[in-house]
Enzyme design. Sequence first.
Site, short mmCIF file in Angstrom:
data_model
loop_
_atom_site.label_atom_id
_atom_site.label_comp_id
_atom_site.label_asym_id
_atom_site.label_seq_id
_atom_site.Cartn_x
_atom_site.Cartn_y
_atom_site.Cartn_z
N CYS A 300 0.89 -1.18 0.00
CA CYS A 300 0.00 0.00 0.00
C CYS A 300 0.92 1.22 0.00
O CYS A 300 1.07 1.90 1.02
CB CYS A 300 -0.90 0.02 1.22
SG CYS A 300 -1.71 -1.57 1.56
N ALA A 301 1.53 1.52 -1.11
CA ALA A 301 2.69 2.40 -1.13
C ALA A 301 2.36 3.89 -1.07
O ALA A 301 3.21 4.69 -0.66
CB ALA A 301 3.54 2.13 -2.37
N GLY A 302 1.17 4.30 -1.51
CA GLY A 302 0.88 5.73 -1.56
C GLY A 302 0.83 6.38 -0.20
O GLY A 302 0.42 5.73 0.76
N PRO A 303 1.31 7.63 -0.06
CA PRO A 303 1.86 8.49 -1.12
C PRO A 303 3.34 8.25 -1.42
O PRO A 303 3.89 8.91 -2.29
CB PRO A 303 1.64 9.89 -0.56
CG PRO A 303 1.74 9.71 0.93
CD PRO A 303 1.14 8.35 1.20
N GLY A 305 6.25 7.71 0.99
CA GLY A 305 7.35 8.00 1.89
C GLY A 305 8.17 6.77 2.25
O GLY A 305 9.40 6.77 2.15
N LYS A 306 7.49 5.71 2.66
CA LYS A 306 8.21 4.49 3.04
C LYS A 306 8.80 3.82 1.81
O LYS A 306 9.88 3.24 1.87
CB LYS A 306 7.28 3.55 3.80
CG LYS A 306 6.75 4.14 5.11
CD LYS A 306 5.83 3.18 5.84
CE LYS A 306 5.22 3.85 7.07
NZ LYS A 306 4.27 4.93 6.73
N CYS A 425 -0.62 3.80 11.39
CA CYS A 425 -0.35 5.03 12.14
C CYS A 425 -1.50 5.25 13.11
O CYS A 425 -2.11 6.32 13.17
CB CYS A 425 -0.16 6.23 11.22
SG CYS A 425 -1.54 6.55 10.11
#
Length: 495
Positions: A300-303, A305-306, A425
């Site tokens: 779940c890459a968006g946006p 940062g990781k 988060c």
Amino acid sequence: MAERPGEERRGSGPDRSRRGPRRRSAQAPAQRQRSGDPAREVAFQVLRAVETQEAFANLELPAALRRAQVAGRDAAFATELTYGTLRMQGLYDRVIAVAADRPVDRIDPPVRDVMRLGVHQLLGMRVPAHAAVSATVALARQHVSQGAGGFVNAVLRRVSEQDRQAWVDRVTEGLSDPLERLAAEHSHPVWVVRALRGSLLAGGIPESELPDLLAAHNAPGPLTLAARPGLVAEDDLLRAGAEPSPLAPTAWTLAQGDPGRLAAVREGGAAVQDAGSQLLTLALAQTPLPGRDERWLDLCAGPGGKAGLLAAVALQRGAGLRANEVSPHRAELVRHTVAEALRAGARVEISVGDGREVGRDEPGGYDRVLVDAPCTGLGALRRRPEARWRRSPSDLTTLGPLQRDLLASALDATRVGGLVAYATCSPHLAETQLVVRDTLRRRDDVELVDVRPLLRDREGAPLTGTGGTDAEPWAQLWPHRHGTDGMFVALLRRR
């Protein structure tokens, strides 16, 4: 707290409480301010966008500042006014209801937003009362009507007659439930306070820390940068005014200013990212792995940062990264985030698709997988000031199945011996421990890896106070303890 040029600080002497009879404006009508100033105008426009368009303040505010060409100290004032008002909205609505002698839901929304801005200047900032009232009334006259200006003037003058603590005492008087009192004083929904208390206790943390946690949500978080390994020189960050943060090996702090002015940020070698997010990303990347270590997946890459940090580490280790995102718009953000890593030679594939299907389509295809699952965001309230008012317990019924499905897909996509980091988060137990426990109950091919020793600071020492017991080796970071967002992470190995 931001203070504007020409606006003297409020005194702290005995006259500060401003008790006494209602006062009238000393200004003649012709002398009164006719329109709001640009900084207050920006704050008002952002509050209206949050209310009417469900906009996110952290995205809307920079755009509004650019449109109004507001910069420097005025931009700092507008930022504090916007974020502070949104954070303290719960307390301020109670104050307004008393001062206006009516429930806030019976006040027209634009007038209500103007009042909230005025109350924050009076009770949360060092703006002199005469300046706060005059400028806020002008805002009401400009955007609503002359009559609204008179109403706002009357209410704000009543508010200005007492200081913040006196108002807190007044609006919490009669609340017998201690959690309801904390919710009112620290401007949180009661359900959030109850959930945070449960999470603290589940992690073995005393309830006495709950006020500190709530207070931490009402303070701006530090401006933290992630220095992507191999893509930025630390000397460049030092020359730009950044300082190494003790929280994580890749974390740097910027005391003030626009991070976008840093060449390292503009070029993609560094990016704004909370230290907690960096810690869990590095923990996944650096945990020893037997056998093949070539294919990594951010489910779940968006946006992005990781994914940006993973791409930099993968480049150093000779691994490839697939960054998957269900939203095409957010996938474009990921593409922008990893651009510098791609220029440096990283092998990064960006895909648009439902993460719940990856495990079925590519079983056992990856060595390391990150699931940064969609969640309520209750661990990032200091950075997303409107989230506490936008979320509700019903969100958990939607998010819970999605979080479980994404974790199941990630495990299916991982080879035997490979690792999955499940992160949110949020400290809410329904999004953290319960998801992991359910997964462990349903599958006999998964075991937990103790992630706590793997969260290491700049000196290489494990962070303390991340909670859990010997039987529950996941980690929960806390804003009031660690200075990070309230990130949760569990590390699972496929067997």
